[in-house]
Write an enzyme that holds these catalytic residues in place. Structure first.
Site, short mmCIF file in Angstrom:
data_model
loop_
_atom_site.label_atom_id
_atom_site.label_comp_id
_atom_site.label_asym_id
_atom_site.label_seq_id
_atom_site.Cartn_x
_atom_site.Cartn_y
_atom_site.Cartn_z
N ASP A 281 11.07 -10.41 -15.06
CA ASP A 281 9.26 -10.17 -14.86
C ASP A 281 8.65 -9.02 -15.49
O ASP A 281 8.13 -8.58 -15.38
CB ASP A 281 8.65 -11.05 -13.67
N GLY B 126 -4.85 -4.13 -4.19
CA GLY B 126 -5.17 -5.17 -5.03
C GLY B 126 -4.11 -6.30 -4.27
O GLY B 126 -3.65 -6.12 -2.81
N GLY C 201 -0.55 -13.72 -4.16
CA GLY C 201 -0.27 -14.75 -3.54
C GLY C 201 0.87 -14.24 -2.45
O GLY C 201 0.57 -15.42 -1.49
N LYS D 197 3.19 -2.56 0.64
CA LYS D 197 2.56 -3.77 0.47
C LYS D 197 2.84 -5.21 1.89
O LYS D 197 4.08 -5.18 3.09
CB LYS D 197 3.43 -4.12 -0.02
#
Length: 701
Positions: free
Chosen positions: A500, A382, A385, A403
């Protein structure tokens, strides 16, 4: 003591009777004041008599003969009810007879009634029932006393059975003398808070009375009570029906009563009830004035001031001054330490530890390239931003998630390394693990634990995948997320607020164990810090606590709120904002609260969970609603949540109204504040299946 004399003019909800307003200037000056008041007094008495005249209700479910055993049993149980209640503290439930002739009876007095008032009300109501319902096998009465009392009898068991019909609604003929939009939230908060308090009463008394101050210098009073045999949930549901019923019939009037066979609700702008030692009057807002302590008694006029007294006073003054200086020094030292610690949170590690950890976590760029086949698109999980996430495999056969963050300057590399050093110390089975990092050739790369089952969101949003989420598995996920948050808040060497939490940030390993991920918006707190404000709002709409969105207030309760939303999504299989069958958008929290108040919480449950453990499901709904309460102080800590999830015997408080913000309201707040649009969900790297940590930049703004 507060007088129980009733001064209110009430009107039946079915017949509106209003006193015409006559300007005082029209009245002749010579008219005696008593005669001026007489019409309103007579009207008030007429309305009250009209409203309370139908105090009995005879159910048409069967009759008995006057000479039969049922008649004798009814007379026996009703004639002895007043004395039975007097000896049982104002509540009694029992039965007389056998077989088809058994008569069940239940009665209770209002919680502020004296023993004498209760006895008289019950005696009178029992006599009226025998006269006005001569052959009916079931009936009830509200009584005609003040305060009122309630009697029910039936040929079937009635203990613990909520009875809400018929209902009697009365309202004061005057109107609220302040802005209704300002008044309504105050009225709602008082009545709903007291409803919760009443429902948490005992099996002998479920009663709450309180008051709150209004902006126009008036005081509002309210009283709510249930039949003590009801469960807490049934009691709360009954009282909320009363509150909603009053708003529907009598909104805007300055007082009223709603009475049902199982519960009572009344409010007014004067004290209509008695404050008893056993039921102290609750004030739900700060008093307008704080009573000061009595001043010290001055010395007699002829008192002598001796040298000993002067020396003693001097010693006391010196001691007080020295103590004050010491306290100031302690406060200043603590403040400096906290500021230093907050400005450099890595001081929890020694310099040697930082170097050792940083070296052990360092990966070479060549190792990363080999693991993910040179950032092959085939390995991409995936992107967002911040960059892209790839699936990789090390030489030892271990799968990892890689990542690749946006490139940064040399100045940012040390900050990035420090954050890695800090967060690698967070080791818990329900947190995604950080295996290492790479800072070569201008790259910022994180090496993370790989979660083969992707995110929880991928299961909740997919009707096919959701079939594999049995209740046992969902409950295990709920408990795992709770334990992970507890570790962040209390059990680690640091205190971290995630900010979050959502299903896409809960990854699932081989065994479907949840792993909290995405610490890109996390907030580092000093261990003894409880709350802080920030102007930098980050998170995902639908999961952010309203006090955080509106005022920038961050605390552990911010995560508790998000956890409650996630639990409701897991139970319902619906997103926090979803479209109902009618095509109208309905927020999940609003839907859950509406059904909880109606006593139909299982309408919320995913149909795929039919036949699952209903007690566990109900308990989890209950806990979730506690977590999303509008009152931040009433939300439990994650320590309490873990305890409640792990023990079925732990008593749960009743929840109050939840707080939630729709996407439209969030957008409106951002626009009105001049900040443009709300932050999009850029805290994700996903293709609909997987989400990993965005970055390790912990916000300390």
């Amino acid at each position: 003591m507060i007088s129980t004399e009733d001064h209110s003019c009430f009107s039946s909800s079915t017949t509106v009777m209003k006193q015409p307003a006559t300007p005082m200037s029209v009245q002749p000056p010579s008219t005696p004041p008593f005669l001026l008041r007489l019409p309103s007094v007579l009207l008030c008495l007429h309305i009250l008599t009209f409203g309370l005249s139908d105090a009995q209700h005879c159910y048409d479910i069967g009759n008995f003969t006057a000479a039969g055993n049922y008649a004798k049993n009814r007379e026996l149980v009703l004639s002895s009810l007043a004395s039975d209640m007097a000896s049982n503290g104002g509540f009694y439930s029992g039965k007389v007879g056998k077989g088809s002739d058994v008569v069940y009876v239940l009665g209770f007095c209002r919680g502020d009634s004296s023993n004498d008032t209760c006895f008289k009300c019950i005696s009178s109501a029992a006599e009226d029932l025998m006269i006005k319902c001569p052959t009916q096998k079931a009936a009830f009465s509200w009584g005609t006393g003040n305060p009122p009392c309630i009697i029910r009898y039936s040929n079937v068991p009635i203990y613990g059975v909520k009875q809400t019909s018929p209902a009697q609604m009365l309202y004061n003929t005057g109107h609220v003398q302040m802005d209704q939009d300002e008044f309504d939230p105050i009225w709602r908060n008082l009545t709903e808070e007291l409803a919760v308090r009443a429902s948490m009463g005992t099996s002998k008394l479920k009663f709450a009375a309180g008051r709150t101050s209004l902006p126009n210098f008036q005081t509002m009073f309210a009283l709510l009570q249930c039949s003590p045999d009801l469960s807490s949930l049934d009691c709360q549901s009954c009282l909320w029906e009363c509150i909603d019923g009053y708003q529907q019939c009598c909104h805007g009037y300055q007082g009223g009563v709603v009475q049902k066979p199982s519960c009572i609700f009344r409010w007014d702008l004067y004290p209509f009830f008695v404050s008893k030692p056993g039921n102290p009057l609750s004030s739900l807002s700060p008093p307008t004035a704080v009573a000061e302590d009595d001043p010290p008694t001055p010395p007699p006029a002829n008192a002598q001031v001796t040298c000993g007294n002067i020396l003693k006073s001097l010693r006391i003054a010196v001691a007080v001054a020295g103590s004050a200086v010491l306290v100031v020094m302690v406060i200043v030292s603590a403040h400096c330490f906290i500021r230093r610690r907050r400005s450099n949170p890595w001081m929890v590690l020694s310099a040697k530890e930082e170097v050792e950890i940083a070296e052990n976590l360092k990966f070479k760029i060549s190792e990363i390239m080999d693991a993910i086949n040179f950032f092959s698109e085939a390995n991409k999980l995936g992107e967002g931003g911040f960059g892209k996430v790839y699936r990789g495999k090390l030489e030892n056969g271990k799968y990892i998630a890689v990542k690749r963050l946006e490139r940064c300057s040399n100045q940012g590399q040390q900050h990035f390394k420090n954050e890695v050093t800090l967060l690698v110390r967070l080791q818990h089975n329900n947190l995604i693990k950080l295996h290492g990092y790479c800072l070569e050739e201008g790259e910022r790369i994180l090496i993370l634990e790989f979660a083969p089952n992707a995110s929880l969101d991928g299961f909740i949003s997919d009707s096919i995948k959701r079939v594999f989420l049995s209740w046992e598995r969902r409950f295990s996920i709920i408990r795992g997320i709770a334990r992970g948050l507890l570790y962040l808040h209390e059990d680690s060497r640091l205190r971290i607020i995630h900010r979050d939490l959502k299903p896409s940030n809960a990854l699932l390993d081989d065994n479907m164990n949840p792993k909290i991920s995405d610490f890109g918006t996390a907030r580092l707190f000093v261990l003894d810090q409880s709350i802080e404000k920030t102007a930098h709002i980050e998170g995902t709409s639908g999961y952010m606590a309203p006090e955080y969105v509106k005022h920038g207030e961050i605390s552990v309760k911010t995560d508790v709120y998000s956890f409650g939303v996630v639990v409701l999504e897991i139970i319902s299989g619906k997103k926090s904002s979803y479209f109902s069958r009618s095509g109208n958008s309905e927020h999940l929290l609003g839907y859950a609260w509406k059904n909880w108040r109606k006593g139909t919480p299982f309408r919320l449950v995913d149909p795929m969970l039919n036949g699952s453990a209903t007690s566990e499901l109900l308990r989890c709904i209950h806990i979730a609603l506690l977590c999303v309460q509008e009152n931040v102080a009433r939300r439990p800590t994650m320590g309490s949540v873990v305890l409640m999830l792990g023990s079925q015997s732990t008593t749960l408080p009743m929840p109050t109204r939840p707080a939630y913000l729709t996407d439209a309201s969030v957008r409106g707040m951002w626009t009105s504040s001049g900040n443009g649009s709300p932050p999009p969900s850029t805290n994700e790297a996903q293709d609909g299946s997987t989400s990993y940590m965005i970055s390790l930049s912990i916000d300390r703004s």
